[in-house]
Design an enzyme around this catalytic site. Structure first.
Site, PDB file in Angstrom:
ATOM      1  N   CYS A 194       0.838  -1.200   0.000  1.00  0.00           N
ATOM      2  CA  CYS A 194       0.000   0.000   0.000  1.00  0.00           C
ATOM      3  C   CYS A 194       0.871   1.248   0.000  1.00  0.00           C
ATOM      4  CB  CYS A 194      -0.917  -0.006   1.235  1.00  0.00           C
ATOM      5  SG  CYS A 194      -1.998   1.435   1.279  1.00  0.00           S
ATOM      6  N   CYS A 238       0.369   4.850   6.912  1.00  0.00           N
ATOM      7  CA  CYS A 238      -0.266   4.695   8.233  1.00  0.00           C
ATOM      8  C   CYS A 238       0.729   3.991   9.175  1.00  0.00           C
ATOM      9  CB  CYS A 238      -1.550   3.885   8.097  1.00  0.00           C
ATOM     10  SG  CYS A 238      -2.635   4.529   6.794  1.00  0.00           S
ATOM     11  N   CYS A 278       0.434   0.249  10.359  1.00  0.00           N
ATOM     12  CA  CYS A 278      -0.055  -0.783   9.436  1.00  0.00           C
ATOM     13  C   CYS A 278       1.044  -1.649   8.836  1.00  0.00           C
ATOM     14  CB  CYS A 278      -0.860  -0.127   8.309  1.00  0.00           C
ATOM     15  SG  CYS A 278      -1.592  -1.367   7.218  1.00  0.00           S
ATOM     16  N   CYS A 288     -16.488  -8.414   5.689  1.00  0.00           N
ATOM     17  CA  CYS A 288     -15.838  -7.148   5.342  1.00  0.00           C
ATOM     18  C   CYS A 288     -14.682  -7.452   4.404  1.00  0.00           C
ATOM     19  CB  CYS A 288     -15.345  -6.469   6.614  1.00  0.00           C
ATOM     20  SG  CYS A 288     -14.599  -4.877   6.294  1.00  0.00           S
ATOM     21  N   CYS A 331     -19.478  -5.459   3.730  1.00  0.00           N
ATOM     22  CA  CYS A 331     -18.830  -4.176   3.987  1.00  0.00           C
ATOM     23  C   CYS A 331     -17.558  -4.175   3.162  1.00  0.00           C
ATOM     24  CB  CYS A 331     -18.508  -4.076   5.479  1.00  0.00           C
ATOM     25  SG  CYS A 331     -17.606  -2.583   5.938  1.00  0.00           S
ATOM     26  N   CYS A 381     -19.361   2.758   8.274  1.00  0.00           N
ATOM     27  CA  CYS A 381     -18.628   2.138   9.385  1.00  0.00           C
ATOM     28  C   CYS A 381     -17.377   2.982   9.593  1.00  0.00           C
ATOM     29  CB  CYS A 381     -18.257   0.704   9.003  1.00  0.00           C
ATOM     30  SG  CYS A 381     -17.162  -0.105  10.186  1.00  0.00           S
ATOM     31  N   ARG A 402     -18.120  -1.926  17.630  1.00  0.00           N
ATOM     32  CA  ARG A 402     -17.413  -3.181  17.332  1.00  0.00           C
ATOM     33  C   ARG A 402     -16.079  -3.264  18.050  1.00  0.00           C
ATOM     34  NH1 ARG A 402     -20.472  -5.175  13.125  1.00  0.00           N
ATOM     35  NH2 ARG A 402     -21.561  -3.551  11.989  1.00  0.00           N
TER      36      ARG A 402
HETATM   37  S1  SF4 Z   1      -4.244   1.202   6.928  1.00  0.00           S
HETATM   38 FE1  SF4 Z   1      -2.638   0.064   5.784  1.00  0.00          FE
HETATM   39  S2  SF4 Z   1      -3.715  -0.706   3.991  1.00  0.00           S
HETATM   40 FE2  SF4 Z   1      -5.021   0.919   4.837  1.00  0.00          FE
HETATM   41  S3  SF4 Z   1      -4.395   2.803   3.775  1.00  0.00           S
HETATM   42 FE3  SF4 Z   1      -3.118   2.685   5.633  1.00  0.00          FE
HETATM   43  S4  SF4 Z   1      -1.231   1.627   4.972  1.00  0.00           S
HETATM   44 FE4  SF4 Z   1      -2.780   1.244   3.388  1.00  0.00          FE
END
Ligand code: SF4
Length: 333
Positions: free
Chosen positions: A55, A59, A62, A99, A131, A191, A263
């Protein structure tokens, strides 16, 4: 005690609820929970990572961000048949909501999105609530998902507006709210919730709840996640979130968004049965469960179907069938 649904919450009011003596807070939240929900029912959800890793977003929590060296192995979009098999198995285990998550920054109008629309249609046809969490979305894309039968779109706020840029720099809080607004232009439910343990202050938690509780209407579903520290990410050394912080957050969300599903999401695997029971008492009415012990990726554990069925049975709880919320919305007008 009886409360109505409000959209004009002040920060100070939410802070005062969050700061109530713990057992008083849980008692009040449990009372409100009973006015809006069947307290015997817990919705069990299954998360399927339909496209994993690589990705472009950053984040900090993550495992799927391409910017961090984690154990996640990127995986292209799953075949529809694979998704249908997982969904069928989940349904047979009592799951009522599936989901589907893709590690994308945003949805693009391409064949992959068409494949996802096809998956949404076929899983919905199985009689399950579907979802999706696919990143940012335009209003036209939200409409396409609605046409495919999508029940809910997940787009978490994660933390407070002030804290957001310390966790994610590749998009803004405003981007987040814009996608939620695009979903709101359709009949797809929203959500949206957050994550505890990102290094946020209590004021940040209250501020995030303030944003959610002043959305009109409230998100129908509010996930409260507990950080699972992932090796290789900037937040790998964050301390564990104390269980009482989790209970406070759930109870406060329950009191200010009484009709929403709250949740107990990521991070549940490390909670004891007693701790989970306390979360249910505080107003959590949904969990994620899995056959393979994984929530989304190899690094995020999730309790298994069998363990969860045992837990619910021990507590005298039952799995909620699909579309109960929708029926309630229809009855309430
Ligand atoms: S939470 Fe993870 S998968 Fe979702 S946008 Fe952020 S880096 Fe990408």
């Amino acid at each position: 005690m009886s409360v109505g649904i409000r959209y004009d919450w002040q920060i100070e009011e939410i802070q005062a609820i969050y700061d109530l003596p713990l057992l008083e807070l849980v008692y009040q939240a449990a009372s409100i929970h009973r006015q809006y929900h069947n307290p015997k029912q817990i919705q069990v959800c299954k998360l399927i990572s339909i496209k994993t890793g690589a990705c472009p977003e950053d984040c900090s929590y993550c495992a799927q961000s391409a910017r961090y060296k984690t154990e996640v192995k990127p995986q292209a979009l799953l075949e529809k048949e694979t998704v249908l098999d997982i969904a069928q198995q989940a349904k047979a285990s009592g799951v009522s909501r599936v989901c589907m998550g893709a590690a994308w920054r945003e949805v693009r109008d391409n064949t992959q999105f068409d494949q996802v629309l096809d998956m949404v249609k076929d899983v919905t046809d199985m009689g399950l609530e579907v979802c999706c969490t696919l990143g940012m979305l335009t209003d036209a894309q939200a409409k396409k998902l609605e046409t495919a039968g999508l029940y809910a779109y997940n787009h978490n706020l994660d933390t407070s507006p002030d804290n957001y840029s310390t966790i994610i720099t590749t998009r803004t809080y405003g981007d987040r709210l814009k996608t939620i607004d695009n979903v709101r232009q359709t009949n797809v439910t929203v959500c949206s919730g957050g994550i505890l343990g990102l290094g946020e202050s209590v004021a940040d938690r209250v501020s995030m709840l303030h944003t959610l509780a002043n959305l009109h209407p409230h998100p129908e579903s509010v996930p409260i996640n507990i950080l699972s520290q992932v090796k290789g990410t900037p937040l790998e050394n964050q301390p564990d979130v104390p269980i009482w912080d989790v209970v406070r957050m759930i109870a406060t969300a329950r009191m200010i968004m009484p009709s929403s599903d709250v949740r107990l999401s990521a991070g549940r695997a490390r909670l004891s049965q007693i701790e989970q029971a306390f979360c249910f008492m505080a107003g959590a009415n949904s969990i994620f469960s899995s056959d393979d012990g994984k929530m989304l990726t190899v690094t995020t554990p999730c309790p298994g179907y069998d363990n969860d069925q045992q837990l619910l049975s021990l507590l005298g709880l039952e799995m909620r069938p699909p579309f109960v919320q929708k029926k309630k919305e229809t009855v309430m007008g």
